[in-house]
Design a protein around this motif. Structure first.
Motif, mmCIF file in Angstrom:
data_model
loop_
_atom_site.group_PDB
_atom_site.id
_atom_site.type_symbol
_atom_site.label_atom_id
_atom_site.label_comp_id
_atom_site.label_asym_id
_atom_site.label_seq_id
_atom_site.Cartn_x
_atom_site.Cartn_y
_atom_site.Cartn_z
ATOM 1 N N ARG A 189 53.723 47.758 -6.110
ATOM 2 C CA ARG A 189 54.056 49.149 -6.454
ATOM 3 C C ARG A 189 53.274 49.652 -7.662
ATOM 4 N NH1 ARG A 189 59.692 47.398 -5.351
ATOM 5 N NH2 ARG A 189 60.251 48.185 -3.270
ATOM 6 N N LYS A 190 52.934 48.752 -8.573
ATOM 7 C CA LYS A 190 52.169 49.159 -9.762
ATOM 8 C C LYS A 190 50.797 49.718 -9.394
ATOM 9 C CE LYS A 190 54.397 45.882 -12.930
ATOM 10 N NZ LYS A 190 54.225 44.650 -13.729
ATOM 11 N N LEU A 191 50.301 49.364 -8.205
ATOM 12 C CA LEU A 191 48.971 49.813 -7.795
ATOM 13 C C LEU A 191 48.963 51.243 -7.275
ATOM 14 C CD1 LEU A 191 47.412 47.210 -8.265
ATOM 15 C CD2 LEU A 191 46.744 47.224 -5.855
ATOM 16 N N PHE A 192 50.116 51.733 -6.840
ATOM 17 C CA PHE A 192 50.142 53.012 -6.143
ATOM 18 C C PHE A 192 49.596 54.169 -6.985
ATOM 19 C CE2 PHE A 192 53.907 51.251 -3.541
ATOM 20 C CZ PHE A 192 53.032 50.705 -2.615
ATOM 21 N N GLN A 193 49.801 54.098 -8.284
ATOM 22 C CA GLN A 193 49.348 55.198 -9.140
ATOM 23 C C GLN A 193 47.827 55.294 -9.223
ATOM 24 O OE1 GLN A 193 50.081 54.446 -13.442
ATOM 25 N NE2 GLN A 193 50.790 52.418 -12.777
ATOM 26 N N TYR A 194 47.123 54.248 -8.779
ATOM 27 C CA TYR A 194 45.668 54.218 -8.897
ATOM 28 C C TYR A 194 44.950 54.523 -7.591
ATOM 29 C CZ TYR A 194 47.016 51.604 -13.086
ATOM 30 O OH TYR A 194 47.605 51.208 -14.273
ATOM 31 N N VAL A 195 45.691 54.721 -6.494
ATOM 32 C CA VAL A 195 45.038 54.847 -5.192
ATOM 33 C C VAL A 195 45.214 56.249 -4.627
ATOM 34 C CG1 VAL A 195 45.460 52.399 -4.790
ATOM 35 C CG2 VAL A 195 47.017 54.073 -3.803
ATOM 36 N N ASP A 196 44.319 56.587 -3.682
ATOM 37 C CA ASP A 196 44.326 57.913 -3.058
ATOM 38 C C ASP A 196 44.918 57.893 -1.658
ATOM 39 O OD1 ASP A 196 42.639 59.438 -5.135
ATOM 40 O OD2 ASP A 196 41.398 57.691 -4.680
ATOM 41 N N PHE A 197 44.730 56.779 -0.948
ATOM 42 C CA PHE A 197 45.234 56.652 0.415
ATOM 43 C C PHE A 197 45.916 55.294 0.560
ATOM 44 C CE2 PHE A 197 41.581 59.481 0.611
ATOM 45 C CZ PHE A 197 42.079 60.556 1.337
ATOM 46 N N ILE A 198 47.000 55.276 1.324
ATOM 47 C CA ILE A 198 47.725 54.028 1.557
ATOM 48 C C ILE A 198 47.920 53.846 3.054
ATOM 49 C CG2 ILE A 198 49.829 52.699 1.133
ATOM 50 C CD1 ILE A 198 50.271 54.350 -1.376
ATOM 51 N N LYS A 199 47.599 52.651 3.531
ATOM 52 C CA LYS A 199 47.867 52.297 4.927
ATOM 53 C C LYS A 199 48.892 51.175 4.935
ATOM 54 C CE LYS A 199 47.029 49.641 8.736
ATOM 55 N NZ LYS A 199 47.330 48.186 8.877
ATOM 56 N N LEU A 200 49.964 51.361 5.690
ATOM 57 C CA LEU A 200 51.029 50.375 5.787
ATOM 58 C C LEU A 200 51.406 50.149 7.242
ATOM 59 C CD1 LEU A 200 52.358 52.877 3.629
ATOM 60 C CD2 LEU A 200 53.316 50.735 2.786
ATOM 61 N N ALA A 201 51.779 48.922 7.562
ATOM 62 C CA ALA A 201 52.489 48.684 8.803
ATOM 63 C C ALA A 201 53.922 49.197 8.631
ATOM 64 C CB ALA A 201 52.495 47.197 9.136
ATOM 65 N N LYS A 202 54.589 49.492 9.739
ATOM 66 C CA LYS A 202 55.932 50.071 9.654
ATOM 67 C C LYS A 202 56.875 49.197 8.831
ATOM 68 C CE LYS A 202 59.836 51.696 12.409
ATOM 69 N NZ LYS A 202 60.412 51.848 13.780
ATOM 70 N N GLU A 203 56.845 47.876 9.067
ATOM 71 C CA GLU A 203 57.755 46.991 8.338
ATOM 72 C C GLU A 203 57.415 46.940 6.848
ATOM 73 O OE1 GLU A 203 54.661 44.366 10.503
ATOM 74 O OE2 GLU A 203 55.862 46.177 10.913
ATOM 75 N N GLU A 204 56.139 47.118 6.494
ATOM 76 C CA GLU A 204 55.752 47.170 5.082
ATOM 77 C C GLU A 204 56.271 48.442 4.424
ATOM 78 O OE1 GLU A 204 51.524 44.720 5.619
ATOM 79 O OE2 GLU A 204 51.562 46.911 5.623
ATOM 80 N N ALA A 205 56.199 49.550 5.143
ATOM 81 C CA ALA A 205 56.709 50.816 4.610
ATOM 82 C C ALA A 205 58.204 50.728 4.335
ATOM 83 C CB ALA A 205 56.407 51.947 5.588
ATOM 84 N N GLU A 206 58.941 50.160 5.279
ATOM 85 C CA GLU A 206 60.387 50.034 5.089
ATOM 86 C C GLU A 206 60.719 49.056 3.978
ATOM 87 O OE1 GLU A 206 61.466 48.995 9.049
ATOM 88 O OE2 GLU A 206 61.597 51.088 9.728
ATOM 89 N N TRP A 207 59.906 48.025 3.827
ATOM 90 C CA TRP A 207 60.099 47.017 2.781
ATOM 91 C C TRP A 207 59.897 47.615 1.386
ATOM 92 C CZ3 TRP A 207 55.641 44.052 0.564
ATOM 93 C CH2 TRP A 207 56.051 43.001 -0.279
ATOM 94 N N LEU A 208 58.873 48.444 1.244
ATOM 95 C CA LEU A 208 58.529 48.980 -0.074
ATOM 96 C C LEU A 208 59.194 50.323 -0.386
ATOM 97 C CD1 LEU A 208 54.715 48.118 -0.080
ATOM 98 C CD2 LEU A 208 56.432 47.142 -1.621
#
Length: 325
Positions: A189-208
């Motif tokens: 989660r600490k990385l999210f502030q530094y990125v422009d686009f995020i790709k997740l699998a469905k289970e990763e999205a629900e996990w995070l």
């Protein structure tokens, strides 16, 4: 060689795929090694689509490392960002497969996950010139599990900010890579502030995020330009710019799903660079961009191995024409 427009930083390895489908790790009789590692897969897929790409990572000085570097060079990936560790081995990961081709990472043989060369990527040795001339940086999260490679990721993000690169993060969660998986969510989660686009699998999205809705994730983060959530045979959903939608999966005969998500990422970035970030204001253009990415991913599932199965731009165009898209 043309300067790479996209830098893919992280692991390169051999995926040792079980030759016998539907068996547990202990019951597999033989394995076939295929070059892989998500960032390396993305770099190769990009080059095959016509976008110059470079790989940044670390391998051993063993035969496996030399062979993997050769694979990248034969595809046409820039390898000036590769570091060689004098004692650590190049990573191999064993992958069991279900009867329908879905794979599960099953371990690293006799080695501990932190013993491999990719974990020792050195921040101070990252070539600044590569970042200075690139447009996109692609990252995964596996190398966040190790001190040296995590430091290299953050140094690369500093370069990306300084030289105004767009950053795409493919979460690519694999618990087997982490000695302490409990720390992974907060670390990622600490990385999210530094990125422009995020790709997740469905289970990763629900996990995070406790949701797989890309619009809700985009709104919650408030700092990214787009989120794409993939769900295998159920297709993918997206929020790019302010455009949201869902693309159904293509109906293709699946042989091996290894690397399909990486090919999707390559297709997405290839299209973003082809049409430009401003095109994300156009809803129909966004739909065509994600459809193209889905086609690249689908075509990759039709053959064994991640890199070997990747399509060329001509093959993707022909496939889309056949699908009347």
């Amino acid at each position: 060689m043309i300067n790479p427009r996209v830098l893919c930083l992280g692991e390169i390895l051999f995926d040792c795929l079980a030759d016998q489908l539907g068996r547990s790790l202990a019951d597999v009789e033989s394995w076939t090694p295929y070059p892989g590692g998500a960032p390396a897969n993305v770099a190769c897929a990009l080059v095959k689509l016509g976008t110059p790409a470079g790989f940044v990572g670390a391998v051993g000085v063993d035969g496996a490392g030399k062979e993997l570097v050769q694979v990248l060079q034969e595809v046409g990936v820039d390898t000036t960002g590769i570091q060689r560790h004098p004692t650590a081995p190049t990573r191999q990961v064993y992958v069991v497969r279900s009867l329908d081709g879905d794979r599960t990472f099953a371990g690293f043989g006799s080695h501990d996950t932190a013993e491999f060369a990719d974990t020792h990527l050195q921040a101070k040795l990252l070539p600044q010139k590569l970042f200075q001339e690139a447009d996109f940086l692609v990252l995964g999260t596996l190398e966040l599990a190790y001190a040296d490679s995590a430091a290299a990721i953050h140094h690369a993000l500093d370069f990306a900010e300084h030289f105004d690169l767009k950053v795409l993060l493919d979460v690519n969660w694999r618990s087997v890579f982490w000695k302490n998986p409990e720390i992974a969510p907060a670390t990622i989660r600490k990385l999210f502030q530094y990125v422009d686009f995020i790709k997740l699998a469905k289970e990763e999205a629900e996990w995070l995020f406790d949701t797989s809705d890309p619009g809700a994730i985009t709104y919650r983060l408030d700092t990214v330009e787009g989120v794409v959530v993939t769900d295998g045979e159920n297709g993918c959903t997206y929020c790019l710019g302010e455009n949201e939608g869902k693309i159904p999966a293509f109906n293709v005969p699946v042989v091996d799903t290894t690397g399909a998500g990486d090919s999707f990422v390559a297709g997405l970035i290839h299209q973003l660079l082809t049409h430009g970030i401003p095109s994300l204001t156009d809803g129909e253009k966004v739909k065509s961009i994600v459809t193209y990415a889905s086609a690249v991913g689908a075509l990759t599932t039709m053959k064994a191995g991640a890199i070997a199965a990747q399509p060329t731009a001509t093959e993707v165009d022909t496939f889309l024409q056949e699908q009347k898209l």
